[in-house]
Design an enzyme around this catalytic site. Structure first.
Site, PDB file in Angstrom:
ATOM      1  N   HIS A 178       1.263  -6.129  -8.004  1.00  0.00           N
ATOM      2  CA  HIS A 178       1.278  -4.753  -8.251  1.00  0.00           C
ATOM      3  C   HIS A 178       2.278  -3.995  -7.368  1.00  0.00           C
ATOM      4  O   HIS A 178       3.281  -4.914  -6.757  1.00  0.00           O
ATOM      5  CB  HIS A 178      -0.228  -4.367  -7.660  1.00  0.00           C
ATOM      6  CG  HIS A 178      -0.470  -4.898  -6.024  1.00  0.00           C
ATOM      7  ND1 HIS A 178      -0.308  -6.244  -5.624  1.00  0.00           N
ATOM      8  CD2 HIS A 178      -0.920  -4.131  -5.068  1.00  0.00           C
ATOM      9  CE1 HIS A 178      -0.729  -5.926  -4.394  1.00  0.00           C
ATOM     10  NE2 HIS A 178      -0.802  -4.707  -3.933  1.00  0.00           N
ATOM     11  N   HIS A 214       2.154  -1.901  -4.431  1.00  0.00           N
ATOM     12  CA  HIS A 214       2.292  -1.623  -3.012  1.00  0.00           C
ATOM     13  C   HIS A 214       3.342  -2.353  -2.535  1.00  0.00           C
ATOM     14  O   HIS A 214       3.876  -3.327  -2.867  1.00  0.00           O
ATOM     15  CB  HIS A 214       0.908  -2.178  -2.535  1.00  0.00           C
ATOM     16  CG  HIS A 214      -0.317  -1.298  -2.824  1.00  0.00           C
ATOM     17  ND1 HIS A 214      -1.586  -1.820  -2.834  1.00  0.00           N
ATOM     18  CD2 HIS A 214      -0.520  -0.207  -3.503  1.00  0.00           C
ATOM     19  CE1 HIS A 214      -2.363  -0.820  -3.024  1.00  0.00           C
ATOM     20  NE2 HIS A 214      -1.770   0.224  -3.551  1.00  0.00           N
ATOM     21  N   ASP A 233       4.366  -3.636   0.100  1.00  0.00           N
ATOM     22  CA  ASP A 233       4.379  -4.758   0.709  1.00  0.00           C
ATOM     23  C   ASP A 233       4.726  -5.836  -0.284  1.00  0.00           C
ATOM     24  O   ASP A 233       5.085  -6.980   0.413  1.00  0.00           O
ATOM     25  CB  ASP A 233       3.280  -5.082   1.694  1.00  0.00           C
ATOM     26  CG  ASP A 233       1.905  -4.966   1.013  1.00  0.00           C
ATOM     27  OD1 ASP A 233       1.744  -4.362   0.101  1.00  0.00           O
ATOM     28  OD2 ASP A 233       0.960  -5.696   1.499  1.00  0.00           O
ATOM     29  N   HIS A 234       4.536  -5.786  -1.226  1.00  0.00           N
ATOM     30  CA  HIS A 234       4.709  -6.843  -2.229  1.00  0.00           C
ATOM     31  C   HIS A 234       6.047  -6.698  -3.186  1.00  0.00           C
ATOM     32  O   HIS A 234       6.292  -7.695  -3.901  1.00  0.00           O
ATOM     33  CB  HIS A 234       3.545  -6.681  -3.394  1.00  0.00           C
ATOM     34  CG  HIS A 234       2.181  -7.129  -2.699  1.00  0.00           C
ATOM     35  ND1 HIS A 234       1.657  -8.189  -2.769  1.00  0.00           N
ATOM     36  CD2 HIS A 234       1.466  -6.272  -1.623  1.00  0.00           C
ATOM     37  CE1 HIS A 234       0.618  -8.254  -2.058  1.00  0.00           C
ATOM     38  NE2 HIS A 234       0.435  -7.081  -1.605  1.00  0.00           N
ATOM     39  N   HIS A 291      -8.223  -4.193  -7.498  1.00  0.00           N
ATOM     40  CA  HIS A 291      -7.561  -3.405  -6.300  1.00  0.00           C
ATOM     41  C   HIS A 291      -7.483  -2.044  -6.326  1.00  0.00           C
ATOM     42  O   HIS A 291      -7.807  -1.604  -7.640  1.00  0.00           O
ATOM     43  CB  HIS A 291      -6.349  -4.153  -6.137  1.00  0.00           C
ATOM     44  CG  HIS A 291      -5.413  -3.997  -4.933  1.00  0.00           C
ATOM     45  ND1 HIS A 291      -6.046  -4.208  -3.621  1.00  0.00           N
ATOM     46  CD2 HIS A 291      -4.353  -3.378  -4.448  1.00  0.00           C
ATOM     47  CE1 HIS A 291      -5.538  -3.779  -2.610  1.00  0.00           C
ATOM     48  NE2 HIS A 291      -4.229  -3.743  -3.042  1.00  0.00           N
ATOM     49  N   ASP A 337      -3.633  -8.884  -4.252  1.00  0.00           N
ATOM     50  CA  ASP A 337      -4.569  -8.299  -3.609  1.00  0.00           C
ATOM     51  C   ASP A 337      -5.828  -7.691  -4.521  1.00  0.00           C
ATOM     52  O   ASP A 337      -5.609  -7.261  -5.348  1.00  0.00           O
ATOM     53  CB  ASP A 337      -4.015  -6.899  -3.008  1.00  0.00           C
ATOM     54  CG  ASP A 337      -2.907  -7.130  -2.013  1.00  0.00           C
ATOM     55  OD1 ASP A 337      -2.437  -8.184  -1.550  1.00  0.00           O
ATOM     56  OD2 ASP A 337      -2.459  -6.135  -1.330  1.00  0.00           O
ATOM     57  N   HIS A 366      -2.291 -13.286   3.066  1.00  0.00           N
ATOM     58  CA  HIS A 366      -2.332 -11.820   3.246  1.00  0.00           C
ATOM     59  C   HIS A 366      -2.958 -11.368   4.345  1.00  0.00           C
ATOM     60  O   HIS A 366      -3.899 -10.811   4.442  1.00  0.00           O
ATOM     61  CB  HIS A 366      -2.905 -11.053   1.884  1.00  0.00           C
ATOM     62  CG  HIS A 366      -2.626  -9.534   1.845  1.00  0.00           C
ATOM     63  ND1 HIS A 366      -3.291  -8.586   2.235  1.00  0.00           N
ATOM     64  CD2 HIS A 366      -1.443  -9.032   1.022  1.00  0.00           C
ATOM     65  CE1 HIS A 366      -2.848  -7.513   1.962  1.00  0.00           C
ATOM     66  NE2 HIS A 366      -1.610  -7.783   1.250  1.00  0.00           N
TER      67      HIS A 366
HETATM   68 ZN   LIG Z   1      -0.678  -6.157   0.166  1.00  0.00          ZN
HETATM   69 ZN   LIG Z   2      -2.216  -3.875  -2.279  1.00  0.00          ZN
END
Ligand SMILES: [Zn+2]
Ligand SMILES: [Zn+2]
Length: 315
Positions: A61, A63, A65-66, A137, A203, A261
């Site tokens: 996805h 976000h 951080d990914h 998510h 996530d 995570h």
């Molecule tokens: Zn994340």
């Molecule tokens: Zn996420």
């Protein structure tokens, strides 16, 4: 055929001194697949196993951080004159995401393709596939299942000989499905054996799709962003607690659960203990740990702790 998972980043949202942002390298034979590419991923790889000529990147996805590690890594491939094609797979919107980075990336001189997936789509590789499925998510997000092709059943050579098939080319004919001397393949070859399966949750809040996809998986890599004492917070943010991940692993009858995570607010030990109380075959890998996944008849998937000296020596 070797199959292993290398945990290049096991933190969620914010990196710590010990844990980088999400990235998981799956190695099967000579193939290298990267699942998510958090900020700093290329350096996590460079300082351990080296930055491999990754064949494909799968984003769960969007976000931050990914995927923030992606532009730098794509550029590094160019600077070292990569020629091998690279494909980026992700949910709808992946093309647009990369388009916004065009000014940063410039033009890549190696073959680079973006392929958007819908839930249920599977990407075929040599001997296995990677299928995307919806998870729960905020916004649309995928989990992925890497599933090997079924293997032919076991050939019973002793029985074939006893039934009057001579050792030699006739064995091959039986294995190719021919009847030989009145002996049919079904008499001497067992049922197809399933290939190995690795499922990555990305996530997600506890999710039925993950449970179904992970049914009897060899390894389930599941997020565990919270301890169960913070269940309300997990529910608000679309994440899972360690206990919830373990309950799902138990329901799905996986062979090994690897939790990832991790949030900065907990000790990994507490995450592990909470999960193990429900599902004993749980590990909480540190960055750079590996899980080896043998064929089922050869043993259980096993966590191998990272050995910095070994990595140095292998250089
Ligand atoms: Zn994340
Ligand atoms: Zn996420």
């Amino acid at each position: 055929m070797d199959l292993s998972l290398f945990f290049a980043g096991t933190a969620g949202s914010v990196p710590t001194a010990r844990r980088g942002l999400p990235a998981l390298l799956i190695r099967r034979g000579g193939d290298r697949l990267l699942f998510d590419c958090g900020e700093g991923t290329q350096r996590q790889l460079v300082r351990t196993v080296g930055l491999p000529e990754i064949d494909a990147v799968f984003l769960t996805h969007f976000h931050l951080d990914h995927w923030l590690g992606l532009p730098g890594m794509l550029k590094s491939f160019e600077l070292r004159d990569r020629e091998k094609p690279l494909t980026l797979f992700g949910p709808r919107g992946t093309t647009e995401l990369l388009a916004t980075m065009r000014r940063v990336l410039g033009r890549l001189r190696y073959p680079f393709a973006i392929h958007e997936l819908d839930a249920g789509d599977a990407v075929e590789f040599d001997g296995y596939e990677v299928a995307a499925f919806n998870v729960r998510h905020r916004g649309s997000a995928f989990g992925y299942a890497l599933v090997e092709d079924a293997r032919p059943g076991r050939f019973d050579a002793e029985l074939a000989t006893a039934l009057g098939v001579p050792f030699g080319p006739d064995f091959g004919r039986l294995q190719r499905g021919e009847t030989v001397n009145g002996v049919s393949p079904e008499q001497v070859i067992g049922p197809d054996r399933p290939g190995r399966k690795i499922v990555v949750s990305g996530d997600t809040a506890p999710c039925e799709m993950v449970r179904v996809a992970a049914h009897e998986a060899d390894v389930l890599v599941h997020e565990a962003t919270f301890l169960h004492e913070d269940l309300a917070r997990a529910q608000e943010t679309g994440h899972s607690t360690a206990r919830q991940a373990a309950e799902l692993a138990a329901d799905a009858q996986v062979r090994l659960l690897a939790l990832t995570h991790l949030s900065t607010r907990y000790a990994a030990r507490d995450i592990r203990e909470e999960a193990r109380a429900v599902f004993a075959r749980t590990e909480v890998p540190r960055d750079f740990d590996t899980v080896e996944v043998p064929l089922p008849e050869k043993g259980e998937p096993e966590l191998i702790r990272f050995d910095p000296e070994g990595a140095e020596a292998a250089r």
